[in-house]
Design an enzyme around this catalytic site. Structure first.
Site, PDB file in Angstrom:
ATOM      1  N   ARG B  72       0.850  -1.177   0.000  1.00  0.00           N
ATOM      2  CA  ARG B  72       0.000   0.000   0.000  1.00  0.00           C
ATOM      3  C   ARG B  72       0.891   1.234   0.000  1.00  0.00           C
ATOM      4  O   ARG B  72       2.092   1.143   0.177  1.00  0.00           O
ATOM      5  CB  ARG B  72      -0.952   0.005   1.191  1.00  0.00           C
ATOM      6  CG  ARG B  72      -0.278  -0.402   2.471  1.00  0.00           C
ATOM      7  CD  ARG B  72      -0.790   0.300   3.642  1.00  0.00           C
ATOM      8  NE  ARG B  72      -0.581   1.728   3.526  1.00  0.00           N
ATOM      9  CZ  ARG B  72       0.592   2.340   3.669  1.00  0.00           C
ATOM     10  NH1 ARG B  72       1.701   1.676   3.906  1.00  0.00           N
ATOM     11  NH2 ARG B  72       0.677   3.660   3.564  1.00  0.00           N
ATOM     12  N   GLY B  73       0.246   2.397  -0.165  1.00  0.00           N
ATOM     13  CA  GLY B  73       1.001   3.627  -0.322  1.00  0.00           C
ATOM     14  C   GLY B  73       1.116   3.903  -1.804  1.00  0.00           C
ATOM     15  O   GLY B  73       1.496   3.028  -2.586  1.00  0.00           O
ATOM     16  N   ALA B  74       0.767   5.130  -2.186  1.00  0.00           N
ATOM     17  CA  ALA B  74       0.642   5.422  -3.613  1.00  0.00           C
ATOM     18  C   ALA B  74       1.882   5.058  -4.429  1.00  0.00           C
ATOM     19  O   ALA B  74       1.767   4.334  -5.433  1.00  0.00           O
ATOM     20  CB  ALA B  74       0.255   6.884  -3.809  1.00  0.00           C
ATOM     21  N   ARG B 113      -7.199   0.156  -7.417  1.00  0.00           N
ATOM     22  CA  ARG B 113      -7.598   1.111  -6.382  1.00  0.00           C
ATOM     23  C   ARG B 113      -7.865   2.438  -7.085  1.00  0.00           C
ATOM     24  O   ARG B 113      -7.021   2.950  -7.808  1.00  0.00           O
ATOM     25  CB  ARG B 113      -6.497   1.247  -5.311  1.00  0.00           C
ATOM     26  CG  ARG B 113      -6.276  -0.114  -4.618  1.00  0.00           C
ATOM     27  CD  ARG B 113      -5.630   0.016  -3.277  1.00  0.00           C
ATOM     28  NE  ARG B 113      -6.393   0.839  -2.377  1.00  0.00           N
ATOM     29  CZ  ARG B 113      -5.870   1.336  -1.251  1.00  0.00           C
ATOM     30  NH1 ARG B 113      -4.615   1.090  -0.927  1.00  0.00           N
ATOM     31  NH2 ARG B 113      -6.607   2.084  -0.444  1.00  0.00           N
ATOM     32  N   GLN B 225      -2.311   2.154   9.830  1.00  0.00           N
ATOM     33  CA  GLN B 225      -0.992   2.166   9.189  1.00  0.00           C
ATOM     34  C   GLN B 225      -0.007   3.047   9.938  1.00  0.00           C
ATOM     35  O   GLN B 225       1.204   2.850   9.825  1.00  0.00           O
ATOM     36  CB  GLN B 225      -1.090   2.656   7.732  1.00  0.00           C
ATOM     37  CG  GLN B 225      -1.841   1.724   6.809  1.00  0.00           C
ATOM     38  CD  GLN B 225      -3.288   2.136   6.654  1.00  0.00           C
ATOM     39  OE1 GLN B 225      -3.879   2.737   7.557  1.00  0.00           O
ATOM     40  NE2 GLN B 225      -3.880   1.820   5.519  1.00  0.00           N
ATOM     41  N   ASP B 266      -2.029  10.641  -2.295  1.00  0.00           N
ATOM     42  CA  ASP B 266      -2.359   9.604  -3.272  1.00  0.00           C
ATOM     43  C   ASP B 266      -2.682  10.200  -4.622  1.00  0.00           C
ATOM     44  O   ASP B 266      -2.582   9.533  -5.651  1.00  0.00           O
ATOM     45  CB  ASP B 266      -3.522   8.745  -2.772  1.00  0.00           C
ATOM     46  CG  ASP B 266      -3.103   7.979  -1.530  1.00  0.00           C
ATOM     47  OD1 ASP B 266      -3.153   8.568  -0.433  1.00  0.00           O
ATOM     48  OD2 ASP B 266      -2.677   6.825  -1.665  1.00  0.00           O
ATOM     49  N   ASN B 276      -5.475  12.206   0.275  1.00  0.00           N
ATOM     50  CA  ASN B 276      -4.585  11.365   1.091  1.00  0.00           C
ATOM     51  C   ASN B 276      -5.492  10.559   2.015  1.00  0.00           C
ATOM     52  O   ASN B 276      -6.714  10.714   2.013  1.00  0.00           O
ATOM     53  CB  ASN B 276      -3.582  12.242   1.859  1.00  0.00           C
ATOM     54  CG  ASN B 276      -2.481  11.420   2.523  1.00  0.00           C
ATOM     55  OD1 ASN B 276      -1.923  10.513   1.912  1.00  0.00           O
ATOM     56  ND2 ASN B 276      -2.181  11.717   3.769  1.00  0.00           N
ATOM     57  N   LYS B 277      -4.893   9.699   2.814  1.00  0.00           N
ATOM     58  CA  LYS B 277      -5.632   8.821   3.718  1.00  0.00           C
ATOM     59  C   LYS B 277      -6.729   9.582   4.469  1.00  0.00           C
ATOM     60  O   LYS B 277      -6.531  10.708   4.909  1.00  0.00           O
ATOM     61  CB  LYS B 277      -4.641   8.215   4.713  1.00  0.00           C
ATOM     62  CG  LYS B 277      -5.222   7.335   5.786  1.00  0.00           C
ATOM     63  CD  LYS B 277      -5.997   6.151   5.272  1.00  0.00           C
ATOM     64  CE  LYS B 277      -5.194   5.311   4.327  1.00  0.00           C
ATOM     65  NZ  LYS B 277      -6.027   4.301   3.623  1.00  0.00           N
TER      66      LYS B 277
END
Lengths: 384, 384
Positions: B72-74, B113, B225, B266, B276-277
């Site tokens: 995960r993570g862009a 995603r 996370q 992201d 973002n998250k």
């Protein structure tokens, strides 16, 4: 058993919204009289996984129930602390040390949780009645009467908060013609506030009056009182709701999914700054940024009229990091507490934050709705 | 095994900050060549409870690793998706259906995603090279070369983000003369971004250069996370940090405990809105309310130059409610997943939110620091 209130017509409303558990109606706190009076409570530390009631026999029981958060929510902990003074007076009845005992427990109970102001107000009120009243009655009898007045007063305050807040929800529904989407944080429901709740009281009343409502329930880390208690209460009452993480509210507001934010308060200062469960301030900011009204529902007993500048001055309780590290849940049928963060990492766990008055649309109290300003709050105490 | 990069002098910096797990140095993703090339990754779904690596043999493996959030993570999911195209090309080498296969997986991987833009950029870049290049090399060889370029490019981008962001932290330290308190949300560390991280890259570099830093780590519900990955990374690197609930940041900012907020992204639109998250927007609001700078660190590959008005237009992924209901932790020695919310309650779980450009102090990219405005972003692409 004096499970007072259920024969009172004022309380018929509450019977419709979630106080009935199984076949029995419950308040979050009640007094059982008899040879040895005792105070009963619903144990909020084990809900919703188990429904259990606990019993307070001594002032120490009351203190522990508060510090271990078996009871929580500003109005309720005020009432439990008041009950602690009643038990202190009762158990030392006829003894030389009755006065010392009551004073000792008043001091201890007032320190049980630093942010909530009702706690101190209610304890002082009880101690005053026990220690200072000129009356032919015994101190313990004075304590009993004052305690019952406190319970009835808090219940009535919540009912009135509900009625005042109901008008706000009704207006929103009139304006949009559709379901009113309310976001709430933590639990300011009947569990926290004896009978009706503060922030949830208007929601229960709206639902009863067929005003369509839907509640976004912040889970409210670290103790998840939203997911555990508010969601449970709303489900009992059959009120449509959706649980979200504490992170999600801003996004929902941006997307037009929230019509109003409605929260409780642990302490409100004379200028209208509001301490409530940690994270409330973030929701107030998001509400302001999206032009959404942000209301705080509270009994006037939780207003600290001496204190100005709540952001600077309200003491914020730093709680144990274990509340962040450990979380309770069901592993199959078993309730277990799992560690989600190693002890190698330091944790900070402030229990409350303070929402500046400028972000608060209005305060909903049992005496009416007022501006979150010095003038608005003063009007609660001076108007006819 | 080509564990590329470790012989590269540019990468010596990273060896000092947390990439060494036990006796071995790791990247979050690497290519193992040989008879059958395969892509290895650190499984983020089991950290920090277990340290495990996984292997991608097929494009389907890449897709699953992304959708199940093992990676995960862009930046990282962009690189994994690119790896999926490489594997698609490799495994269909010499077959008639190679082109169809690559096209099919490009389509699937781009949908894995919806919010992250690198994912689409990297997949398109790979597919273009495989399908459209005029070159004597085989499609699979072109894929391999381009894939290695992507990995190296992303690593270098993070390193440059670190250097640009370092100056911001250095200035803050000069101004105050004390430890720089940084708040971050989610994980934009080396796990998410191949080597240095985006938001954490300046922190690692500052720590190496003896600029005293302390990081407030939002736990970042629902998948935690922050608590699981960022705290683990920082601990590996010996960087002082404190884990907090997502609710706590506003209070800490009010109390002067935060000097700067530093997050990843992201997707950033041409006008500077930043996805973002979920929950990032709330921290941006609190930073603005308290006069604290709010920086977003991102590779330019995550800027969508076509899209305007991110608040309205960036698609926000709605993820499974199970992520909110279930949480993983240790029950003694056993890793278990417990249910913290009954299935009777509906859940909404948006994965991201969008912080409007007006709340962003500046963007930190590998090409320099720029305003979060159309002009600022355009300058990244036009300056010499």
């Amino acid at each position: 058993m004096v499970n007072f209130g259920y024969s009172n017509c004022k309380l018929t409303i509450l019977l419709a919204h979630g106080m009935k558990i199984g076949d029995k109606h419950y308040r979050s706190l009640w007094l059982e009289e008899g040879e040895t009076p005792q105070i009963r409570y619903i144990d909020q530390a084990v809900l919703p996984f188990r429904f259990e009631t606990g019993t307070l026999h001594t002032p120490e029981d009351a203190l522990l129930a508060i510090t271990e958060m078996k009871v929580r929510g500003a109005p309720l902990i005020g009432a439990v602390a008041a009950g602690g003074i009643f038990l202190a007076a009762y158990r030392s009845a006829g003894k030389n040390h009755q006065e010392t005992t009551v004073r000792k427990w008043a001091g201890k109970l007032k320190q049980a949780r630093p942010t909530a102001v009702n706690l101190r107000v209610m304890v002082d009120r009880m101690a005053d009645h026990v220690l200072n009243a000129f009356s032919p009655e015994s101190p313990e009898e004075r304590a009993r009467k004052e305690y019952m007045k406190i319970l009835e007063g808090e219940t009535e305050a919540c009912r009135m908060i509900g009625l005042h807040g109901l008008e706000i929800l009704r207006d929103l529904h009139r304006k949009t013609g559709r379901t009113v989407n309310i976001l709430t944080h933590c639990n300011a429901g009947w569990l926290a506030c004896i009978d009706y709740g503060t922030a949830t009281a208007p929601i229960y009343l709206a639902h009863e009056r067929n005003i369509p409502v839907h509640v976004w329930v912040d889970e409210t880390r670290p103790r998840n009182q939203g997911a555990r208690l508010t969601a449970w209460e709303l489900q009992q009452a059959g009120i449509p709701h959706t649980v979200i993480t504490d992170n999600a509210g801003g996004h929902l507001m941006q997307k037009g999914c929230v019509d109003v934010v409605l929260v409780g308060s642990d302490c409100t200062t004379r200028n209208g700054d509001v301490a409530n469960k940690i994270g409330t301030y973030l929701k107030a900011l998001a509400a302001r940024d999206n032009g959404i009204p942000f209301y705080v529902a509270l009994p006037v007993s939780s207003i600290d009229r001496e204190m100005e500048n709540g952001v600077r001055n309200i003491p914020v309780e730093e709680r144990s990091g274990e509340e962040v590290r450990l979380i309770e849940g069901l592993d199959g049928e078993n309730l277990v507490r799992v560690s989600i963060l190693s002890e190698e990492h330091p944790v900070s766990n402030p229990g409350f934050d303070v929402t500046p008055a400028r972000l608060v649309t209005a305060l909903i109290t049992e005496r009416g709705v007022c501006e979150a300003t010095e003038g608005g709050i003063a009007s609660l105490f001076t108007d006819p």
